[in-house]
Design a protein around this motif. Sequence first.
Motif, PDB file in Angstrom:
ATOM      1  N   LEU A   1       0.980  -0.647   0.191  1.00  0.00           N
ATOM      2  CA  LEU A   1      -0.203  -0.285   0.004  1.00  0.00           C
ATOM      3  C   LEU A   1       0.411   1.330   0.059  1.00  0.00           C
ATOM      4  CD1 LEU A   1      -3.054   0.373   2.374  1.00  0.00           C
ATOM      5  CD2 LEU A   1      -1.172   2.226   2.264  1.00  0.00           C
ATOM      6  N   ILE A   2       0.353   1.917  -0.660  1.00  0.00           N
ATOM      7  CA  ILE A   2       1.384   3.361  -1.092  1.00  0.00           C
ATOM      8  C   ILE A   2       0.824   5.022  -0.647  1.00  0.00           C
ATOM      9  CG2 ILE A   2       3.388   1.710  -2.911  1.00  0.00           C
ATOM     10  CD1 ILE A   2       1.236   4.271  -4.792  1.00  0.00           C
TER      11      ILE A   2
ATOM     12  N   LEU B   1       6.970   8.114  -7.479  1.00  0.00           N
ATOM     13  CA  LEU B   1       8.236   9.411  -8.198  1.00  0.00           C
ATOM     14  C   LEU B   1       8.038   9.492  -9.672  1.00  0.00           C
ATOM     15  CD1 LEU B   1      12.316   9.300  -6.676  1.00  0.00           C
ATOM     16  CD2 LEU B   1      10.300  10.835  -6.856  1.00  0.00           C
ATOM     17  N   SER B   2       7.681   8.098 -10.230  1.00  0.00           N
ATOM     18  CA  SER B   2       7.102   8.228 -11.334  1.00  0.00           C
ATOM     19  C   SER B   2       6.721   6.157 -11.629  1.00  0.00           C
ATOM     20  CB  SER B   2       8.663   8.179 -12.431  1.00  0.00           C
ATOM     21  OG  SER B   2      10.094   6.377 -11.650  1.00  0.00           O
ATOM     22  N   TYR B   3       5.383   5.594 -12.751  1.00  0.00           N
ATOM     23  CA  TYR B   3       5.207   4.782 -12.436  1.00  0.00           C
ATOM     24  C   TYR B   3       5.091   4.452 -14.050  1.00  0.00           C
ATOM     25  CZ  TYR B   3       1.218   7.637 -13.850  1.00  0.00           C
ATOM     26  OH  TYR B   3       0.193   8.087 -14.099  1.00  0.00           O
ATOM     27  N   SER B   4       5.355   3.290 -14.355  1.00  0.00           N
ATOM     28  CA  SER B   4       5.561   2.390 -15.880  1.00  0.00           C
ATOM     29  C   SER B   4       4.163   1.868 -16.233  1.00  0.00           C
ATOM     30  CB  SER B   4       6.747   1.563 -16.230  1.00  0.00           C
ATOM     31  OG  SER B   4       6.208   0.360 -15.181  1.00  0.00           O
ATOM     32  N   ARG B   5       4.053   1.027 -17.738  1.00  0.00           N
ATOM     33  CA  ARG B   5       3.064   0.523 -17.531  1.00  0.00           C
ATOM     34  C   ARG B   5       3.390  -1.137 -17.818  1.00  0.00           C
ATOM     35  NH1 ARG B   5      -1.615   3.542 -18.038  1.00  0.00           N
ATOM     36  NH2 ARG B   5      -1.854   5.356 -19.323  1.00  0.00           N
ATOM     37  N   GLU B   6       4.014  -0.851 -17.352  1.00  0.00           N
ATOM     38  CA  GLU B   6       4.335  -2.504 -17.783  1.00  0.00           C
ATOM     39  C   GLU B   6       4.127  -2.885 -16.093  1.00  0.00           C
ATOM     40  OE1 GLU B   6       6.524  -0.235 -18.385  1.00  0.00           O
ATOM     41  OE2 GLU B   6       6.190  -0.984 -20.648  1.00  0.00           O
ATOM     42  N   GLY B   7       3.934  -1.835 -15.153  1.00  0.00           N
ATOM     43  CA  GLY B   7       3.419  -2.859 -13.801  1.00  0.00           C
ATOM     44  C   GLY B   7       4.188  -2.060 -12.368  1.00  0.00           C
ATOM     45  N   MET B   8       5.292  -1.538 -12.837  1.00  0.00           N
ATOM     46  CA  MET B   8       6.074  -1.148 -11.561  1.00  0.00           C
ATOM     47  C   MET B   8       6.279   0.994 -11.215  1.00  0.00           C
ATOM     48  SD  MET B   8       8.111  -3.684 -11.079  1.00  0.00           S
ATOM     49  CE  MET B   8       8.771  -3.248  -9.621  1.00  0.00           C
TER      50      MET B   8
ATOM     51  N   MET C   1       8.371   3.418  -8.888  1.00  0.00           N
ATOM     52  CA  MET C   1       9.390   4.037  -8.053  1.00  0.00           C
ATOM     53  C   MET C   1       8.726   5.316  -7.467  1.00  0.00           C
ATOM     54  SD  MET C   1      12.577   3.775  -7.872  1.00  0.00           S
ATOM     55  CE  MET C   1      13.748   3.764  -9.156  1.00  0.00           C
ATOM     56  N   MET C   2       8.968   4.642  -6.045  1.00  0.00           N
ATOM     57  CA  MET C   2       8.867   5.323  -4.804  1.00  0.00           C
ATOM     58  C   MET C   2       9.507   6.403  -4.234  1.00  0.00           C
ATOM     59  SD  MET C   2       5.919   4.243  -4.032  1.00  0.00           S
ATOM     60  CE  MET C   2       5.595   5.454  -2.984  1.00  0.00           C
ATOM     61  N   SER C   3       9.514   8.191  -3.494  1.00  0.00           N
ATOM     62  CA  SER C   3      10.434   8.807  -3.328  1.00  0.00           C
ATOM     63  C   SER C   3      11.425   8.131  -2.373  1.00  0.00           C
ATOM     64  CB  SER C   3       9.553   9.628  -2.487  1.00  0.00           C
ATOM     65  OG  SER C   3       9.012   9.843  -1.171  1.00  0.00           O
ATOM     66  N   ASP C   4      11.888   7.245  -2.220  1.00  0.00           N
ATOM     67  CA  ASP C   4      12.972   6.575  -1.105  1.00  0.00           C
ATOM     68  C   ASP C   4      13.372   5.714  -1.921  1.00  0.00           C
ATOM     69  OD1 ASP C   4      11.214   4.935  -1.778  1.00  0.00           O
ATOM     70  OD2 ASP C   4      11.663   3.948   1.037  1.00  0.00           O
ATOM     71  N   LYS C   5      13.089   5.656  -3.907  1.00  0.00           N
ATOM     72  CA  LYS C   5      14.095   4.756  -4.637  1.00  0.00           C
ATOM     73  C   LYS C   5      13.184   3.700  -4.569  1.00  0.00           C
ATOM     74  CE  LYS C   5      16.778   8.464  -5.631  1.00  0.00           C
ATOM     75  NZ  LYS C   5      15.601   9.479  -6.266  1.00  0.00           N
ATOM     76  N   SER C   6      12.435   2.796  -3.304  1.00  0.00           N
ATOM     77  CA  SER C   6      12.099   1.160  -3.704  1.00  0.00           C
ATOM     78  C   SER C   6      11.240   1.680  -4.829  1.00  0.00           C
ATOM     79  CB  SER C   6      11.591   1.118  -2.646  1.00  0.00           C
ATOM     80  OG  SER C   6      10.418   2.201  -2.336  1.00  0.00           O
ATOM     81  N   SER C   7      11.613   0.239  -5.444  1.00  0.00           N
ATOM     82  CA  SER C   7      10.562   0.488  -6.457  1.00  0.00           C
ATOM     83  C   SER C   7       8.802  -1.033  -6.237  1.00  0.00           C
ATOM     84  CB  SER C   7      11.294  -0.735  -7.453  1.00  0.00           C
ATOM     85  OG  SER C   7      11.865  -0.387  -8.425  1.00  0.00           O
ATOM     86  N   VAL C   8       7.864  -0.745  -6.279  1.00  0.00           N
ATOM     87  CA  VAL C   8       6.743  -1.305  -5.671  1.00  0.00           C
ATOM     88  C   VAL C   8       6.104  -1.978  -7.173  1.00  0.00           C
ATOM     89  CG1 VAL C   8       4.279  -1.137  -4.501  1.00  0.00           C
ATOM     90  CG2 VAL C   8       6.643   0.312  -4.103  1.00  0.00           C
TER      91      VAL C   8
END
Length: 247
Positions: free
Chosen positions: A206-207, A213-220, A222-229
């Motif tokens: 849950l975010i 920061l960003s998100y892709s159409r592939e389903g990832m 990027m959060m502000s702490d550089k983690s990928s969800v």
Amino acid sequence: MIYKTIIIEDEHRLREALSIMLEMVSGDSVQIVGYAETVEEAKKIIDRLKPDLVFMDIMLKDGTGFDVLQQISFNSFHLIFTTAYEQHAINAFKYSAVDYLLKPIDPQELKAAIDRIEILQERVFEKQQITELQTNLSKTPDRLVLPTQEAMYVVKLDQILRCETSGSYTTFFLIDGRKIMVSKPLKNYEDILLPPLFFRVHQSHLINVNAILSYSREGMIMMSDKSSVPISRGKKESFFKLMKDEV
């Protein structure tokens, strides 16, 4: 361990029903040592018997369970509220990390509450929780109490970056870099950490939408702490719609 238990309830039939259920689901670990139906009786019996566990009705004949908690001297016990309150109050319980059971009490939920107590290492009634609960009952909560074995953390909602669950545990990742793990699953929090600020993008994640920061159409994501969800397949459509509406 056998928990010395006090039931504070002003309706006789409900006291009896809870007593019978406790015997059924936890007869080997719970010993009922006393009952009370008023604030005056409750504070006297708690200070005299020094219980391990207290079931506390909120509305009593001469006041409330909060009045009891503010007047007792002995406060080293596990506390479970019993209540017939409506949804706003239930959310206040969740924000404040206070354990509670809804009336009429379900035996399975009662057993689960006893099991949670057995996980905890210390018998500590946290006055901070009650203070937060009283505040949250009177307004829309803007902070969450997160209980761990080491401390009770009060966290502002907008400081929660994301949550990640594993089994019956949830880790809260905060904007300041702290990580707080609690022994409750994410489902306990998803109905209070709601859109548009929060979004459950995956069974395990849950975010905070404002921390993307960003998100892709592939389903990832990027959060502000550089983690990928990851975004689960079933959440993609509603997530992309939320992002479109936010623009």
